[in-house]
Write a protein that holds these residues in place. Structure first.
Motif, mmCIF file in Angstrom:
data_model
loop_
_atom_site.group_PDB
_atom_site.id
_atom_site.type_symbol
_atom_site.label_atom_id
_atom_site.label_comp_id
_atom_site.label_asym_id
_atom_site.label_seq_id
_atom_site.Cartn_x
_atom_site.Cartn_y
_atom_site.Cartn_z
ATOM 1 N N VAL A 75 0.838 -1.209 0.000
ATOM 2 C CA VAL A 75 0.000 0.000 0.000
ATOM 3 C C VAL A 75 0.872 1.258 0.000
ATOM 4 O O VAL A 75 0.590 2.231 -0.716
ATOM 5 N N VAL A 76 1.941 1.229 0.803
ATOM 6 C CA VAL A 76 2.828 2.382 0.860
ATOM 7 C C VAL A 76 3.495 2.617 -0.495
ATOM 8 O O VAL A 76 3.537 3.753 -1.005
ATOM 9 N N ALA B 73 -2.027 13.194 -0.622
ATOM 10 C CA ALA B 73 -2.211 11.809 -1.052
ATOM 11 C C ALA B 73 -1.202 10.883 -0.383
ATOM 12 O O ALA B 73 -1.521 9.734 -0.023
ATOM 13 N N ALA B 74 0.044 11.351 -0.213
ATOM 14 C CA ALA B 74 1.065 10.529 0.438
ATOM 15 C C ALA B 74 0.701 10.253 1.895
ATOM 16 O O ALA B 74 0.847 9.120 2.391
ATOM 17 N N ALA C 205 -2.005 7.760 1.975
ATOM 18 C CA ALA C 205 -1.497 6.412 1.717
ATOM 19 C C ALA C 205 -0.881 5.820 2.978
ATOM 20 O O ALA C 205 -1.059 4.615 3.266
ATOM 21 N N ALA D 292 1.267 6.645 -6.688
ATOM 22 C CA ALA D 292 0.081 7.399 -7.095
ATOM 23 C C ALA D 292 0.191 8.870 -6.700
ATOM 24 O O ALA D 292 -0.223 9.766 -7.445
ATOM 25 N N SER D 293 0.767 9.124 -5.530
ATOM 26 C CA SER D 293 0.914 10.513 -5.061
ATOM 27 C C SER D 293 1.841 11.309 -5.975
ATOM 28 O O SER D 293 1.545 12.446 -6.364
ATOM 29 N N LEU E 186 -3.705 4.764 5.233
ATOM 30 C CA LEU E 186 -4.317 3.531 4.752
ATOM 31 C C LEU E 186 -3.436 2.330 5.070
ATOM 32 O O LEU E 186 -3.934 1.252 5.450
ATOM 33 N N GLY F 242 0.900 3.735 -2.937
ATOM 34 C CA GLY F 242 0.420 5.073 -2.575
ATOM 35 C C GLY F 242 1.411 6.165 -2.922
ATOM 36 O O GLY F 242 1.024 7.239 -3.414
ATOM 37 N N THR F 243 2.695 5.909 -2.693
ATOM 38 C CA THR F 243 3.695 6.919 -3.056
ATOM 39 C C THR F 243 3.765 7.092 -4.572
ATOM 40 O O THR F 243 3.927 8.218 -5.068
#
Length: 591
Positions: free
Chosen positions: A505-506, A539-540, A543, A512-513, A546, A509-510
């Motif tokens: 996820v991390v 967003a980061a 993430a 996507a950010s 999450l 997420g990074t």
């Protein structure tokens, strides 16, 4: 066919074109207006950001004269450089001379006023008073006598090359440009303009000071009568008029019969030997019988005052041009910031990874010197060659993973890491000089989101996402493997990371950010890039939250304060750099 008339330069021939932006010319001149485009060049009214003064720059494209020999152009450029040494109150000061990208640039003082051609177009019949004509002759004669004393001929005296400022001062401009234009292949004759050139210049014969005297006499005749006596469609027709002779001034202006008419007739003679040998002698002959030059200056100044607001850019335009950004004031600053960022990132990553490489480097360095030496070496490499410093840091990361033993599972993990880094580099080739810094920032800051702001702010969307993901994955892996006692521990740590949903996820997420930040920033101004940084940072952090929820079995928990701080501070720093140094984001990819 009459050759194209060279441009006059510091007062508009037609309504000036105000540029929507203020680009820099030659790296230091802010273009405020472009005037008189046509003929064989253009004139740009500029603000000198270095010396903070108004200038006019005459641009002559040499590249459009391929038939001109290099030696001919060199001689003409040398002559233009010589004219830049002329310093006289009645000569437009030439501050500098440059040749760049196939263009010659004469950087001159900006004369806030009108050309003589424009002034005569404003007065009834195009005629100046006798006093005004006396002032004109006195000023131009002084300018020419000085220039001739310096061994410089003008060869293109005409109303559009004579400038009058708001105080009534008369200045002669464009010294050397006629010869330069001729050498560059723009004129069929030796520079000059048909209607103002004497026979020897039209026929490309020997020219001297009396050539300029003839042209000055033509200008004076036109100022007194409103007509140019030798104007014609081409050089041949003009030559016939000169041989025939101008209509005596006494028949046009009976009040000037006598010394003025006779003296002007001699100066306009086709026979060089009949003309006065200097402009000063012409002035001494005519002015006592022509008018009062002091009264003429006051009259001209009064005429110029009526053109207030029409002689140059308004004060607001100059104020806008005078606003100098940090990058314009210190052009080296972006490069220095880039190298400093690379150096600090490489040093921080080295400081974290170097202790793990102690078994490999023990024979070379004592334990106490390992970290500072590695950090200094990579910082130096990162400052000198950002790509090379980043590559060395990547090698150090592989060494740190393989530290527990060459023949252990750690070596296999290190090999996979090395291949992954090679794949990342292959997919980000040409992305920018900060790509390694964006990869290594999470390692240096011990936070997986450390590279989001830099990657999103300096790279295109695809390489930004790949770099942020690779940096986060490398940081998470090193956090688990650095300090591992055995190769088996390294292998288990790596497998544990791969099996962790929170880690995925991390990483996702990074990625996507950074992608979101780069997508919003691409192609926009500083405001849009700042919005991209805020969205990317938010967003980061989301993430990270999450990932904590996944890790806690569905329970929400705040991310670590240190990770939030890293995301916020990095975004703020990139925004500050964008606002002060300007956008550095590369063009958006189409894929």
């Amino acid at each position: 066919m009459e050759p194209p008339e060279p441009l006059s330069g510091w007062a508009p021939q037609s309504p000036a074109q105000t540029l929507p932006e203020h680009p820099l010319l030659l790296g230091r001149y802010r273009v405020v207006e472009t005037r008189g485009t046509g003929g064989f060049g253009s004139v740009k009214v500029c603000w000198d950001i270095r010396l903070e003064r108004r200038v006019a720059i005459k641009c002559l494209p040499l590249s459009q004269a391929p038939e001109a020999s290099a030696s001919t152009l060199s001689e003409a450029l040398d002559e233009a450089r010589i004219t830049s040494r002329l310093t006289h109150p009645n000569i437009v000061t030439v501050h500098d001379f440059e040749v760049e990208n196939g263009c010659a640039y004469l950087i001159m003082e900006f004369v806030d006023g009108l050309t003589l051609a424009e002034l005569m177009a404003r007065v009834e019949g195009g005629v100046l008073t006798y006093d005004e004509s006396a002032h004109l002759l006195d000023s131009l004669a002084d300018a020419l006598d000085y220039a001739h004393g310096q061994g410089v001929l003008h060869l293109d005296i005409k109303p559009s090359n004579i400038f009058i400022d708001t105080t009534g001062a008369v200045k002669l401009g464009d010294f050397g440009m006629a010869s330069l234009a001729s050498a560059a292949g723009w004129e069929g004759a030796r520079g000059g303009t048909v209607g103002y050139m004497p026979p020897e210049q039209l026929q490309c014969s020997l020219v001297d000071e009396r050539t300029d005297v003839f042209s000055l006499a033509v200008v004076l005749y036109q100022a007194l009568t409103g007509t140019s006596p030798f104007a014609a469609k081409d050089a041949e027709a003009s030559l016939k008029k000169i041989v025939r002779g101008a209509k005596p001034l006494s028949k046009v202006e009976p009040e000037l019969a006598g010394p003025v008419s006779d003296g002007l007739t001699r100066a306009l003679s086709a026979d060089v030997g009949e003309r006065p040998t200097s402009a000063g002698k012409l002035a001494q002959t005519l002015i006592p019988y022509l008018g009062d030059e002091m009264e003429g200056r006051q009259s001209v100044a009064s005429l110029l005052s009526q053109a207030s607001g029409e002689t140059g850019p308004d004060e607001q335009a100059w104020d806008d041009a005078a606003r100098v950004s940090l990058v314009e004031r210190w052009p080296w600053l972006p490069g220095a910031m880039l190298r400093a960022t690379s150096a600090l990132t490489c040093a921080g990553a080295a400081a974290r990874m170097a202790p793990a490489t102690a078994p490999h480097l023990a024979a070379l360095l004592p334990a106490g010197a390992l970290v500072p030496v590695c950090a200094l070496a990579l910082a130096t490499a990162g400052a000198a060659l950002p790509e090379a410093g980043g590559a060395l840091a990547c090698v150090l990361a592989v060494m740190a993973v393989a530290a527990p033993g060459v023949y252990s599972p750690a070596f296999l993990v290190a090999g996979v890491v090395g291949l992954a880094l090679l794949g990342w580099r292959a997919n980000t080739a040409g992305a920018g000089r900060l790509v390694h810094a964006a990869l290594l920032l999470p390692v240096a800051l011990t936070s997986p989101v450390g590279g989001v702001a830099l990657a999103g702010g300096t790279l295109r969307p695809k390489p930004a996402a790949l770099t942020a993901a690779a940096g986060a994955a490398l940081q998470l892996l090193l956090a688990r493997t650095l300090g591992a006692a055995t190769g088996v521990d390294v292998a288990y740590a790596a497998l544990g990371m791969l099996a962790s949903p929170a880690a995925w996820v991390v990483v996702a997420g990074t990625a996507a950010s950074a992608w979101l930040c780069a997508l919003v920033s691409a192609g926009g101004g500083t405001g849009r890039r700042c919005v991209g940084q805020m969205l990317g940072g938010a967003a980061a952090i989301a993430a990270l939250a999450l990932a904590r929820r996944v890790e806690n079995g569905g329970l929400w928990a705040a991310p670590a304060a240190s990770d939030i701080a890293v995301a916020v501070v990095c975004a703020v720093l990139v925004m500050i750099a964008t606002l002060t140094l300007g956008p550095v984001c590369q063009p958006r990819e189409d894929d």
